[in-house]
Write a protein that holds these residues in place. Sequence first.
Motif, PDB file in Angstrom:
ATOM      1  N   PHE A   1       4.893   2.400 -15.342  1.00 42.23           N
ATOM      2  CA  PHE A   1       4.328   2.660 -14.005  1.00 42.23           C
ATOM      3  C   PHE A   1       5.439   2.911 -12.982  1.00 42.23           C
ATOM      4  N   VAL A   2       5.214   3.917 -12.157  1.00 39.74           N
ATOM      5  CA  VAL A   2       6.156   4.231 -11.076  1.00 39.74           C
ATOM      6  C   VAL A   2       5.341   4.433  -9.810  1.00 39.74           C
ATOM      7  N   PHE A   3       5.809   3.811  -8.729  1.00 33.83           N
ATOM      8  CA  PHE A   3       5.107   3.950  -7.440  1.00 33.83           C
ATOM      9  C   PHE A   3       6.102   4.386  -6.366  1.00 33.83           C
ATOM     10  N   ILE A   4       5.857   5.546  -5.785  1.00 33.80           N
ATOM     11  CA  ILE A   4       6.663   5.964  -4.637  1.00 33.80           C
ATOM     12  C   ILE A   4       5.746   5.941  -3.423  1.00 33.80           C
ATOM     13  N   GLY A   5       6.014   5.036  -2.520  1.00 37.05           N
ATOM     14  CA  GLY A   5       5.168   4.873  -1.342  1.00 37.05           C
ATOM     15  C   GLY A   5       5.599   3.646  -0.567  1.00 37.05           C
ATOM     16  N   SER A   6       4.736   3.123   0.308  1.00 39.47           N
ATOM     17  CA  SER A   6       4.924   1.933   1.140  1.00 39.47           C
ATOM     18  C   SER A   6       5.650   2.255   2.439  1.00 39.47           C
ATOM     19  N   CYS A   7       5.598   1.307   3.380  1.00 36.16           N
ATOM     20  CA  CYS A   7       6.237   1.548   4.682  1.00 36.16           C
ATOM     21  C   CYS A   7       7.751   1.617   4.547  1.00 36.16           C
TER      22      CYS A   7
END
Lengths: 195, 459
Positions: B333-339
């Motif tokens: 799993f890879v997540f690119i995001g968030s503040c």
Amino acid sequence: MEKFDRLISRAVPLAVDNVDTDQIIPARFLKATDKKGFGDNVFRDWRYDGEDQPIPGFPLNDSTYDGQILVAGDNFGCGSSREHAAWALVGYGFKVVISSYFADIFKGNSLNNGLLPIQVSPEFLERLFDAVKQDPSTQLVVDLEKQLLRTEDKTLQINFEIDPYKKMCLINGYDDIDFLISKKDKIEAFETKKY
Amino acid sequence: MKTLFDKVWDSHVVDSVTDGPQVLYIDTHLIHEVTSPQAFQELEERAIPIFRPDQIFATADHNTPTLNQHLPVEDPLSRKQLQQLSENCEKHGISLFELGHMNNGIVHVMAPEQGITQPGKTMVCGDSHTSTHGAFGAIAFGIGTSQVAQVFASQCLLLTKPKSMRVTVNGDLAPGVLPKDVILYIISQIGTNAGTGYFCEYAGDVFEKMSMEGRMTVCNMSIEMGARGGMIAPDQTTFDYMQGRPYAPKGEEWEAKLAYWKSLPTDSGASFDKEFHFDAADIKPMITYGTNPGMGMGLGELIPNSDDASFKKSLDYMGLEAGSNLMEMPINFVFIGSCTNSRIEDFRVAADYIKGKRKADNVTAWLVPGSKQVESQIDREGLRDIFTEAGFEIRQPGCSACLAMNDDKIPQGEYCVSTSNRNFEGRQGQGARTILASPLVAAATAIEGKIVDVSKQLN
């Protein structure tokens, strides 16, 4: 806010450092729109497994320990600003949290909800953990007026710091809103000059 | 001789309690659906009106779905919170960028891009990552819900002035070392509570040369070392970013503000209560191996050993061992995001790396823009095609898998290389294991299906 003056209680030891507010109350429980009911889910994922069965050995599941005082590891309450963490601890029945370090926002949130955060030296904290673990029936005495924390038999005792204004608020059950509103003239005057 | 922090703080003090806190005036109050309902309720119960509704800006972000945002929100509790925010804002005359609004997005992405965030302001929000706005030379910090109610009632807070610290990083960053690596490095060096009780100023070549997006990434994570907030002195980069944004001052007011903003940087010779110095050359692309953001290391380095019970508990949760280096470790799993990392610059870095490549079959890769504006920039710049052709999934804006309050959760036991800010236990879903990294490292992980040393590739 409930008044806080003096408390005599047993303590629950949670000897883990860097306990973040996500652990105190996980994000999935933040969908409520009032302040009640968070106590049921305090430390949810450390207290219960995936099948909602109590995890043996976690201090809140250990009948050896009881009381309204949580003795926690260093840097307690770091991470998210969620006041739900303070509501959860208060909802569960805690009135005092002792640590060698508290994160700023958590400390403020606790004081705004009648939960007294007491910061002690790391050495004192170690001795307190030892005392409570050796004899879980140890009674701790918290005297806010004298800013004193001790075991009932006085083998361990320490004076703690608290902002005098916050102390006054806790003892009287006041919160900041009324005080701030009483400053409205000054606030309006400030707005006209600006910077 | 004053610091940037002193200048902004001192000019906002309305009154002081003897031997106690000060009354600090708050210029801008940002709110969202999760930490505001109980504050509105508090005011209602005490029949107190909102004092300055025009200084409050609201957005929906924590609970919002990242798919089918045009449809009613499925989760009833989330839907209720979002509805309540809309009703409260409507009732009290507060500007709201709700789900579907063209300005909707994560509160700390939306406010800077709208020009609401400005140098010299005091800003608060019921969210610890409010420190993000310090990138503009504002005093911005997270508050609890009781304090949200206080600001509603008086536009002020009772606070004790924090102490000041400065983190200076001089020199040049190596290729592939991004602002995220800089802040992960700083926290790994000084620890998660080094900033407790302090407000931090970041100074030196590295921050002077950094873009506004990069500065926001750095300031965003100030709270992860315990600091109430982080700040960077406003300069030409700041002013260029701000000019022409919807809520930025215009015409003569712009000129007047500009003169004020230029007076804000720390006077030479002003002193800080605590100082740290680092050399940019020592910073590598970073990853974390534990369950707090201070447990980080350079790519290829070895997980340290410690007898500390909390350290062991952390490695145990992560399923990792002291002495290993995580290179070649498979990641699904890879997540690119968030503040922290969901601004256009983050997606440009990722797209640049991904272009012409294909993600590994084992990887689920979520790209979640921080706002509607970032989403449309992705389209305008043609990045969507690059991502889609490479097998990445671009979702709709929101906090998403950073804290998993919506459906974007990482399954139990799985590892996620994430550009978000926290690797706490269960942060991205119950039992999920988070490895924090920059958008470049995250993109490379998605392509390779495992953690690789991007700095070797770039060299």
